[in-house]
Design a protein around this motif. Structure first.
Motif, PDB file in Angstrom:
ATOM      1  N   TRP B 325     -12.215 -10.574 -34.243  1.00 47.23           N
ATOM      2  CA  TRP B 325     -11.567  -9.362 -33.761  1.00 47.23           C
ATOM      3  C   TRP B 325     -10.405  -9.750 -32.859  1.00 47.23           C
ATOM      4  N   GLU B 326      -9.501  -8.815 -32.663  1.00 46.48           N
ATOM      5  CA  GLU B 326      -8.407  -9.064 -31.727  1.00 46.48           C
ATOM      6  C   GLU B 326      -7.877  -7.731 -31.227  1.00 46.48           C
ATOM      7  N   PHE B 327      -7.331  -7.751 -30.036  1.00 44.82           N
ATOM      8  CA  PHE B 327      -6.676  -6.547 -29.522  1.00 44.82           C
ATOM      9  C   PHE B 327      -5.624  -6.994 -28.517  1.00 44.82           C
ATOM     10  N   ASP B 328      -4.679  -6.107 -28.241  1.00 39.67           N
ATOM     11  CA  ASP B 328      -3.627  -6.523 -27.320  1.00 39.67           C
ATOM     12  C   ASP B 328      -3.098  -5.405 -26.443  1.00 39.67           C
ATOM     13  N   GLY B 329      -3.618  -4.194 -26.603  1.00 41.52           N
ATOM     14  CA  GLY B 329      -3.186  -3.117 -25.706  1.00 41.52           C
ATOM     15  C   GLY B 329      -1.682  -2.949 -25.664  1.00 41.52           C
ATOM     16  N   ALA B 330      -1.036  -3.168 -26.819  1.00 45.60           N
ATOM     17  CA  ALA B 330       0.426  -3.162 -26.847  1.00 45.60           C
ATOM     18  C   ALA B 330       0.992  -1.762 -27.028  1.00 45.60           C
ATOM     19  N   ASN B 331       0.115  -0.803 -27.271  1.00 44.36           N
ATOM     20  CA  ASN B 331       0.645   0.486 -27.692  1.00 44.36           C
ATOM     21  C   ASN B 331       0.375   1.636 -26.735  1.00 44.36           C
ATOM     22  N   PHE B 332       0.381   1.338 -25.443  1.00 46.96           N
ATOM     23  CA  PHE B 332       0.320   2.449 -24.495  1.00 46.96           C
ATOM     24  C   PHE B 332       1.634   3.228 -24.556  1.00 46.96           C
ATOM     25  N   ALA B 333       1.537   4.526 -24.283  1.00 50.48           N
ATOM     26  CA  ALA B 333       2.690   5.418 -24.515  1.00 50.48           C
ATOM     27  C   ALA B 333       3.727   5.293 -23.410  1.00 50.48           C
ATOM     28  N   PRO B 334       4.971   4.908 -23.748  1.00 47.35           N
ATOM     29  CA  PRO B 334       6.020   4.794 -22.722  1.00 47.35           C
ATOM     30  C   PRO B 334       6.193   6.077 -21.919  1.00 47.35           C
ATOM     31  N   GLU B 335       6.046   7.234 -22.579  1.00 44.77           N
ATOM     32  CA  GLU B 335       6.259   8.489 -21.847  1.00 44.77           C
ATOM     33  C   GLU B 335       5.203   8.680 -20.755  1.00 44.77           C
ATOM     34  N   LEU B 336       3.980   8.224 -21.029  1.00 40.54           N
ATOM     35  CA  LEU B 336       2.926   8.375 -20.014  1.00 40.54           C
ATOM     36  C   LEU B 336       3.045   7.299 -18.930  1.00 40.54           C
ATOM     37  N   ILE B 337       3.485   6.105 -19.337  1.00 40.69           N
ATOM     38  CA  ILE B 337       3.727   5.063 -18.324  1.00 40.69           C
ATOM     39  C   ILE B 337       4.809   5.533 -17.351  1.00 40.69           C
ATOM     40  N   ASP B 338       5.855   6.139 -17.903  1.00 40.47           N
ATOM     41  CA  ASP B 338       6.910   6.702 -17.048  1.00 40.47           C
ATOM     42  C   ASP B 338       6.377   7.808 -16.142  1.00 40.47           C
ATOM     43  N   LEU B 339       5.509   8.639 -16.705  1.00 35.26           N
ATOM     44  CA  LEU B 339       4.907   9.717 -15.910  1.00 35.26           C
ATOM     45  C   LEU B 339       4.133   9.129 -14.727  1.00 35.26           C
ATOM     46  N   MET B 340       3.430   8.030 -14.992  1.00 35.58           N
ATOM     47  CA  MET B 340       2.656   7.380 -13.929  1.00 35.58           C
ATOM     48  C   MET B 340       3.581   6.835 -12.841  1.00 35.58           C
ATOM     49  N   ARG B 341       4.649   6.153 -13.268  1.00 35.34           N
ATOM     50  CA  ARG B 341       5.610   5.612 -12.295  1.00 35.34           C
ATOM     51  C   ARG B 341       6.174   6.740 -11.420  1.00 35.34           C
ATOM     52  N   LYS B 342       6.602   7.804 -12.123  1.00 34.42           N
ATOM     53  CA  LYS B 342       7.225   8.923 -11.401  1.00 34.42           C
ATOM     54  C   LYS B 342       6.239   9.570 -10.427  1.00 34.42           C
ATOM     55  N   THR B 343       5.010   9.792 -10.899  1.00 37.38           N
ATOM     56  CA  THR B 343       4.012  10.454 -10.052  1.00 37.38           C
ATOM     57  C   THR B 343       3.712   9.611  -8.815  1.00 37.38           C
ATOM     58  N   ALA B 344       3.548   8.295  -9.045  1.00 42.19           N
ATOM     59  CA  ALA B 344       3.244   7.404  -7.914  1.00 42.19           C
ATOM     60  C   ALA B 344       4.362   7.456  -6.886  1.00 42.19           C
ATOM     61  N   LYS B 345       5.612   7.427  -7.384  1.00 40.89           N
ATOM     62  CA  LYS B 345       6.748   7.504  -6.454  1.00 40.89           C
ATOM     63  C   LYS B 345       6.747   8.840  -5.713  1.00 40.89           C
ATOM     64  N   ASP B 346       6.533   9.924  -6.476  1.00 38.03           N
ATOM     65  CA  ASP B 346       6.583  11.264  -5.881  1.00 38.03           C
ATOM     66  C   ASP B 346       5.599  11.417  -4.740  1.00 38.03           C
ATOM     67  N   ILE B 347       4.395  10.874  -4.919  1.00 40.04           N
ATOM     68  CA  ILE B 347       3.406  11.102  -3.855  1.00 40.04           C
ATOM     69  C   ILE B 347       3.256   9.873  -2.968  1.00 40.04           C
ATOM     70  N   GLY B 348       4.140   8.917  -3.128  1.00 46.02           N
ATOM     71  CA  GLY B 348       4.195   7.796  -2.195  1.00 46.02           C
ATOM     72  C   GLY B 348       3.076   6.783  -2.307  1.00 46.02           C
ATOM     73  N   VAL B 349       2.647   6.514  -3.546  1.00 43.68           N
ATOM     74  CA  VAL B 349       1.605   5.502  -3.735  1.00 43.68           C
ATOM     75  C   VAL B 349       2.244   4.207  -4.235  1.00 43.68           C
ATOM     76  N   PRO B 350       2.118   3.120  -3.464  1.00 41.96           N
ATOM     77  CA  PRO B 350       2.662   1.844  -3.919  1.00 41.96           C
ATOM     78  C   PRO B 350       1.936   1.390  -5.183  1.00 41.96           C
ATOM     79  N   TYR B 351       2.681   0.792  -6.089  1.00 45.43           N
ATOM     80  CA  TYR B 351       2.022   0.340  -7.323  1.00 45.43           C
ATOM     81  C   TYR B 351       2.640  -0.960  -7.801  1.00 45.43           C
ATOM     82  N   LYS B 352       1.961  -1.544  -8.733  1.00 43.73           N
ATOM     83  CA  LYS B 352       2.376  -2.793  -9.334  1.00 43.73           C
ATOM     84  C   LYS B 352       2.207  -2.601 -10.835  1.00 43.73           C
TER      85      LYS B 352
END
Lengths: 412, 412
Positions: B325-352
């Motif tokens: 078997w193999e997997f690589d988690g390569a297909n997370f949705a860019p639109e949701l990743i962007d949503l996460m970045r934006k939300t974290a910035k909006d509410i002031g949560v540091p992220y990596k």
């Protein structure tokens, strides 16, 4: 002349082949573990054969079976012939079984010729020589010889938690007799060689003059569970890696001493949780080390113990040596070894003197009476394997030596 | 303003600690395996919590649980938040559990503020993410996403032969709904990092942009049983030695790539007969290989396959690679990743931003709808271990980001 009587080879073989129907394994071999229904079936069959031969059965509290032929001076201690009817998980049709059924054939032959003996003769089936289901191996003969407490052996559990004593009770073979504590005149054991020498040279008899020095131990490994994905290599305490390093090192040490007949083995490994995706926090393995020379065996063990220290260090785990055991078969009776040599010469059976490499019930019984161990060939030395095989032509001579030696001993 | 609402951290923590009472392990951790009484107990408790929060439960034929909060346009496909309530044999209180109960806390918080959403919201508990009792891991979410047939997953047996589907039936959680085949708007998963980075840097949020390349396989080893005593080293085909050589080699390969964050592990080894006194004829082990760089991961796998060939040769056994078997988690949705970045910035949560090293249900669900995975810190990166720990202060910010991102998505 009683020295001219011989066993009935065909009858012996038919008896062995009937035994081979009970507990069939997966490829013509046997799986007949102590306390199973198959164990009950062979014990019932053995009882039937013995009873037909006029023997009186008694069974001790560890299921050891004694089939007695009265002597003309029946108060004398018995001359005994024994081995075991249990097998390995993937065992053969001859390992142990030959020794018990050869004893039966000796008695049948004496019956055929209406020969009485001064000493009584007993044919013995020792319980759990193999140790396949319950550890340690050779426990019930060891208890008979005072090496173990009988209760300790009765309370050994298999991998599913069933106790040896209770499983014997379940199949009706936890007998009333106390274990040991009575005198035997002598003990004779015939066993297949479990090595390739006799077969390779077509020599039908091996007279065992001693045994390889054998050491064994269980080792516990303690690490830490962790996720096999994200946990960096340098933060791991992987018990399975530690155990595997020892398995490899122990095998390498065996090869190092291979030219002088040394052998080392890790026979068993278990780990926990031992599941995909997780680093195991615990493992246990068993070590087996044998060499004909006592000093070299000790040296090998020292190297193994050093390898354990190094593997624990490399794998960042802790290892602890638990139970240890050792045996060497050094105490077979010179008078019986001489009797074997003389008997073989008298009836013209070629033989070879050798050391035993495996443990046998005779090792224990030699502690409480004069004991001797002889070998017959097995094909290519393959044993503890369902392909284990033997042929009548190469087996019969050793059984005749057994017959005549027992007869001489019982009429001395 | 709905962007100012925050979760109730104390309530979340109390809920997590109540979960931690169900299926206690041996040292403050959890052992909550699929289809056990403990699995039933946490599912019953989860159902009670969801029902109290006004959610409607539905359960599919693999026990996947969907707790639905209606949307104002309830025909729209649901925004979903999920993870798993099962654990490893020696698992922790947060792995997976946090993701499900954070979803519940999101819904409770919306309820507190009487906030309706346009899209329905579903909180999901995926069955058997861990694969601790039934292999493969992530089977039921994989079946939902069409990676496996549902019947194949239902018929996976544990080590004692019990089937996953039947064990779910036994505890009353083999539901009536078909597995998969319905549209989800999106999938959000919060998980503990299962690595040490966030904790070390005291950063409360990891936004996953992709995954390590991960390979796995089962390998069968075929040798020959033999007596560990007399069998010379050169006549052995010791399956356990062959397997152990690979375990050691695979570990060495992991160390070779350690500086670039590679990891390789043999997680599981079984042998037969695996008893004292006998050389094993069969062994099987599992291999796990992960690296952030796809080419290097492939190179590591090539080295492992070469090590298998060499170990088989050295140990005089045959090895065969079975399931891969193999997997690589390569297909997370860019639109949701962007949503996460934006939300974290909006509410002031540091992220990596980081890569996921472990497999998660989100990997499968990303095949059928836009999906995103975020991490919160776990103490010292310890996981799949009963010492796994997390603290509220470092956990709460990620749950608030989850709340706001889901709210934004469900009201778009």
């Amino acid at each position: 002349m009683t020295t001219e009587i011989r066993i009935d080879g065909e009858r012996l073989w038919q008896t062995l082949m009937r035994s081979a129907e009970i507990g069939p394994g997966k490829a013509g071999g046997l799986r007949r573990l102590v306390g199973t229904d198959e164990d009950k079936e062979i014990r019932d069959q053995f009882t039937e054969w013995c009873t037909e031969a006029g023997l009186t059965m008694s069974i001790d509290q560890l299921g050891n079976m004694f089939a007695r032929r009265a002597g003309t001076e029946d108060d004398l201690p018995p001359v005994t012939i024994g081995s075991h009817l249990d097998t390995q998980y993937a065992g053969g049709r001859f390992d142990g079984i030959l020794g018990v059924l050869a004893g039966l054939e000796v008695v049948r032959t004496l019956n055929d010729h209406a020969i009485e003996t001064r000493y009584p003769i007993e044919v013995i089936n020792w319980t759990n020589e193999e140790g396949a289901r319950f550890s340690p191996s050779m426990g019930p003969s060891g208890a008979f010889a005072g090496v173990f407490e009988a209760d300790f052996i009765a309370n050994r559990a298999d991998d599913d938690g069933f106790l040896q004593g209770e499983e014997l009770e379940r199949i009706g073979y936890r007998g009333p007799e106390p274990v040991g504590g009575r005198q035997l005149d002598s003990y004779f054991e015939l066993h297949i060689e479990q090595g390739p020498q006799l077969d390779a040279e077509r020599i039908p008899l091996g007279i065992v003059t001693g045994g390889y020095k054998s050491y064994g131990m269980h080792v516990d490994v303690r690490g830490r569970t962790a996720h096999a994905g994200p946990t960096p290599m340098n933060e791991r305490k992987d018990a399975l890696v530690g155990a595997s390093r020892v398995v490899v090192a122990v095998n390498d040490i065996g090869w190092k001493y291979h030219n002088t007949n040394g052998k080392t083995t890790c026979t068993r490994i278990v780990a926990w949780p031992n599941k995909p995706g997780i680093v195991s926090e615990w493992a246990q393995f068993s070590v087996d080390c044998r060499h004909p020379d006592r000093d070299m065996a000790a040296q090998m063990m020292a190297e193994i113990e050093q390898a354990i220290v190094e593997a624990a260090d490399k794998a960042n785990v802790e290892m602890e040596i638990g139970t240890r055991w050792e045996f060497d078969g050094a105490n077979f009776a010179p008078e019986l070894i001489d009797l074997m040599r003389k008997t073989a010469k008298d009836i013209g059976v070629p033989y070879k003197e050798m050391l035993s490499q495996a443990g046998h019930d005779a090792y224990h019984i030699a502690k409480v009476c004069p004991a001797t161990l002889i070998f017959s060939p097995c094909k290519d030395g393959i044993t503890h394997n369902e392909e284990e095989d033997a042929e009548l032509e190469l087996t019969e001579p050793a059984v005749n030596v057994l017959l005549q030696a027992v007869l001489a001993r019982a009429n001395r």
